[in-house]
Scaffold this motif. Structure first.
Motif, PDB file in Angstrom:
ATOM      1  N   MET A   1      25.141  44.708  32.707  1.00 34.43           N
ATOM      2  CA  MET A   1      25.981  44.152  31.641  1.00 34.43           C
ATOM      3  C   MET A   1      26.286  42.676  31.932  1.00 34.43           C
ATOM      4  N   ASN A   2      26.409  41.916  30.876  1.00 37.29           N
ATOM      5  CA  ASN A   2      26.799  40.517  31.013  1.00 37.29           C
ATOM      6  C   ASN A   2      28.155  40.407  31.710  1.00 37.29           C
ATOM      7  N   LYS A   3      28.198  39.708  32.828  1.00 37.87           N
ATOM      8  CA  LYS A   3      29.429  39.627  33.617  1.00 37.87           C
ATOM      9  C   LYS A   3      30.544  38.871  32.896  1.00 37.87           C
ATOM     10  N   GLN A   4      30.190  38.183  31.821  1.00 39.00           N
ATOM     11  CA  GLN A   4      31.200  37.453  31.058  1.00 39.00           C
ATOM     12  C   GLN A   4      31.569  38.208  29.778  1.00 39.00           C
ATOM     13  N   ALA A   5      31.341  39.532  29.776  1.00 38.36           N
ATOM     14  CA  ALA A   5      31.574  40.305  28.549  1.00 38.36           C
ATOM     15  C   ALA A   5      33.021  40.191  28.079  1.00 38.36           C
ATOM     16  N   PHE A   6      33.952  40.204  29.033  1.00 37.55           N
ATOM     17  CA  PHE A   6      35.369  40.042  28.672  1.00 37.55           C
ATOM     18  C   PHE A   6      35.730  38.577  28.847  1.00 37.55           C
ATOM     19  N   THR A   7      36.192  37.962  27.768  1.00 39.10           N
ATOM     20  CA  THR A   7      36.656  36.582  27.870  1.00 39.10           C
ATOM     21  C   THR A   7      38.023  36.498  27.209  1.00 39.10           C
ATOM     22  N   THR A   8      38.624  35.299  27.255  1.00 37.25           N
ATOM     23  CA  THR A   8      39.973  35.176  26.676  1.00 37.25           C
ATOM     24  C   THR A   8      39.977  34.158  25.542  1.00 37.25           C
ATOM     25  N   TYR A   9      40.935  34.310  24.649  1.00 38.18           N
ATOM     26  CA  TYR A   9      41.166  33.351  23.573  1.00 38.18           C
ATOM     27  C   TYR A   9      42.294  32.399  23.990  1.00 38.18           C
ATOM     28  N   GLU A  10      42.496  31.375  23.200  1.00 41.53           N
ATOM     29  CA  GLU A  10      43.642  30.472  23.423  1.00 41.53           C
ATOM     30  C   GLU A  10      44.939  31.271  23.248  1.00 41.53           C
ATOM     31  N   THR A  11      45.915  31.002  24.088  1.00 41.54           N
ATOM     32  CA  THR A  11      47.172  31.759  24.008  1.00 41.54           C
ATOM     33  C   THR A  11      48.306  30.868  23.506  1.00 41.54           C
ATOM     34  N   ALA A  12      49.433  31.517  23.194  1.00 40.93           N
ATOM     35  CA  ALA A  12      50.626  30.751  22.783  1.00 40.93           C
ATOM     36  C   ALA A  12      51.662  30.727  23.903  1.00 40.93           C
ATOM     37  N   TRP A  13      51.236  31.079  25.145  1.00 46.27           N
ATOM     38  CA  TRP A  13      52.179  31.088  26.264  1.00 46.27           C
ATOM     39  C   TRP A  13      52.499  29.657  26.722  1.00 46.27           C
ATOM     40  N   CYS A  14      53.674  29.480  27.338  1.00 46.45           N
ATOM     41  CA  CYS A  14      54.077  28.156  27.840  1.00 46.45           C
ATOM     42  C   CYS A  14      53.174  27.756  29.020  1.00 46.45           C
ATOM     43  N   PRO A  15      52.875  26.462  29.162  1.00 44.52           N
ATOM     44  CA  PRO A  15      52.122  26.025  30.346  1.00 44.52           C
ATOM     45  C   PRO A  15      52.853  26.471  31.613  1.00 44.52           C
ATOM     46  N   GLY A  16      52.093  27.030  32.573  1.00 43.04           N
ATOM     47  CA  GLY A  16      52.698  27.449  33.844  1.00 43.04           C
ATOM     48  C   GLY A  16      53.197  28.880  33.854  1.00 43.04           C
ATOM     49  N   CYS A  17      53.152  29.568  32.712  1.00 46.31           N
ATOM     50  CA  CYS A  17      53.638  30.956  32.639  1.00 46.31           C
ATOM     51  C   CYS A  17      52.860  31.868  33.593  1.00 46.31           C
ATOM     52  N   GLY A  18      53.567  32.798  34.204  1.00 42.25           N
ATOM     53  CA  GLY A  18      52.928  33.757  35.112  1.00 42.25           C
ATOM     54  C   GLY A  18      51.938  34.677  34.427  1.00 42.25           C
ATOM     55  N   ASN A  19      51.956  34.737  33.094  1.00 42.89           N
ATOM     56  CA  ASN A  19      51.008  35.604  32.386  1.00 42.89           C
ATOM     57  C   ASN A  19      49.557  35.124  32.528  1.00 42.89           C
ATOM     58  N   PHE A  20      49.354  33.814  32.727  1.00 42.22           N
ATOM     59  CA  PHE A  20      47.966  33.303  32.786  1.00 42.22           C
ATOM     60  C   PHE A  20      47.177  33.924  33.938  1.00 42.22           C
ATOM     61  N   VAL A  29      38.542  41.468  36.673  1.00 45.61           N
ATOM     62  CA  VAL A  29      38.396  42.845  37.178  1.00 45.61           C
ATOM     63  C   VAL A  29      37.555  43.663  36.200  1.00 45.61           C
ATOM     64  N   LEU A  30      37.818  43.522  34.912  1.00 48.67           N
ATOM     65  CA  LEU A  30      37.060  44.301  33.914  1.00 48.67           C
ATOM     66  C   LEU A  30      35.586  43.899  33.933  1.00 48.67           C
ATOM     67  N   ASN A  31      35.312  42.613  34.078  1.00 44.99           N
ATOM     68  CA  ASN A  31      33.905  42.179  34.172  1.00 44.99           C
ATOM     69  C   ASN A  31      33.245  42.748  35.428  1.00 44.99           C
ATOM     70  N   GLN A  32      33.978  42.732  36.513  1.00 42.77           N
ATOM     71  CA  GLN A  32      33.475  43.255  37.784  1.00 42.77           C
ATOM     72  C   GLN A  32      33.172  44.749  37.688  1.00 42.77           C
ATOM     73  N   MET A  33      34.029  45.477  36.987  1.00 40.30           N
ATOM     74  CA  MET A  33      33.873  46.939  36.895  1.00 40.30           C
ATOM     75  C   MET A  33      32.767  47.325  35.918  1.00 40.30           C
ATOM     76  N   GLU A  34      32.338  46.369  35.112  1.00 35.78           N
ATOM     77  CA  GLU A  34      31.215  46.565  34.188  1.00 35.78           C
ATOM     78  C   GLU A  34      31.441  47.675  33.167  1.00 35.78           C
ATOM     79  N   THR A  35      32.694  47.890  32.761  1.00 39.71           N
ATOM     80  CA  THR A  35      32.957  48.794  31.638  1.00 39.71           C
ATOM     81  C   THR A  35      32.757  47.971  30.370  1.00 39.71           C
ATOM     82  N   PRO A  36      31.943  48.449  29.411  1.00 36.46           N
ATOM     83  CA  PRO A  36      31.721  47.621  28.221  1.00 36.46           C
ATOM     84  C   PRO A  36      32.996  47.439  27.393  1.00 36.46           C
TER      85      PRO A  36
END
Ligand SMILES: Cc1ncc(C[n+]2csc(CCOP(=O)(O)OP(=O)(O)O)c2C)c(N)n1
Ligand code: SF4
Ligand SMILES: [Mg+2]
Length: 283
Positions: A1-20, A29-36
């Motif tokens: 499977m393409n290791k970049q299958a899971f990617t992210t979109y632009e978020t509305a979180w504040c710069p520096g937020c722990g969510n990033f 982790v999801l890319n590593q586990m290769e679950t589609p």
């Protein structure tokens, strides 16, 4: 499977937020586990953390405030082929969703629950959550609890959770290991992730946690429930991180095999005649 299958979109979180760090680690982790991606469902309730599913290229479901867990459990029961992961906040999980938290733990459905615990209600701009620290009114920097602070790990172990862990968004390597172990655990897995809210929690910052977090050492026995209860009560100058408790116990699927046979409920043939007969029996 393409290791970049899971990617992210632009978020509305504040710069520096722990969510990033959490979203980056989870996609890694999801890319590593290769679950589609089409077999992964990310579920949230309401809040900053709960938006995680809207920012990753996988299936997503956003429930009502506090209602992420029942939605996740329903998705898993209807289609056992799916990997179901909840990402949501401390308020959503332990406050508004407190009752669902307790009772879904007891069912041991095979879902993973990542709580982005910033010890505050972030989206609504900084009210205390169940995990906010107790008030020290002389040195108050952020919202705090006048009542008792909720200890999610202690409560989860007491309620019968089969996988209970803590990690820190400031340590991505540790977080990745714990996330993968939680996803692989056959049953309900809780990971409370310390996630600084840089805008509204001026006390529990990256520096605050960095000084205090301490990985469990190699001699720690995560199968010893009494030791785990004692460890879960440590939260102060030292905050243990790692898998505090894990046991292998029958999941909900093992106890209800008729719901989880070779054909998931979602793919079962519907006999409309039988449905009509059932409806008629109530008329
Ligand atoms: C039933 C209901 N009550 C209250 C709210 C307002 N509300 C939205 S998000 C939120 C708190 C979210 O806190 P948390 O779950 O910790 O997420 P965070 O934003 O900190 O990531 C509240 C109280 C709501 N949307 N619905
Ligand atoms: S308010 Fe806090 S939790 Fe929400 S995005 Fe900003 S820093 Fe993150
Ligand atoms: Mg929060």
């Amino acid at each position: 499977m393409n290791k970049q299958a899971f990617t992210t979109y632009e978020t509305a979180w504040c710069p520096g937020c722990g969510n990033f760090a959490i979203i980056e680690t989870l996609t890694g982790v999801l890319n590593q586990m290769e679950t589609p991606p089409h077999q992964v469902v990310l579920v949230g309730g309401i809040g900053q953390a709960a938006k995680t599913n809207q920012y990753i290229t996988a299936n997503g479901f956003s429930g009502l405030h506090g209602r992420a867990l029942p939605a996740a459990v329903a998705i898993k029961i209807v289609n056992d082929d799916l990997t179901v992961i909840v990402n949501t906040g401390d308020g959503d999980s332990y406050g508004e969703g407190g009752n669902h938290f307790l009772h879904n733990i007891r069912r041991n459905v095979d879902i993973t629950h990542f709580v982005h615990d910033n010890q505050i209600y972030g989206l609504t701009k900084g009210q205390p959550s169940p995990t906010s620290d107790p008030c020290d009114l002389a040195h108050k920097t952020s919202a705090c609890n006048l009542g008792a602070t909720f200890n999610p790990l202690l409560i989860a172990i007491a309620a019968g959770a089969t996988f209970v862990a803590r990690s820190f968004s400031g340590d991505k390597k540790h977080l990745a290991q714990i996330m993968e172990a939680a996803i692989r655990h056959p049953g309900y897995a809780l990971v409370d992730i310390l996630q600084p809210c840089v805008s509204f929690n001026k006390k529990n910052t990256f520096a605050y946690y960095k000084q205090r977090v301490k990985p469990l050492d190699d001699t720690y026995d995560a199968t010893n429930k009494l030791a785990a209860i004692e460890k879960a009560m440590e939260f102060g100058d030292t905050i243990p991180i790692g898998i505090l408790y894990q046991e292998q116990a029958p999941s909900y699927a093992a106890k209800r095999p008729e719901l989880f046979d070779a054909v998931p409920i979602v793919n079962k043939q519907v006999n409309l005649g039988e449905v009509q007969t059932l409806i008629n029996s109530y008329i």
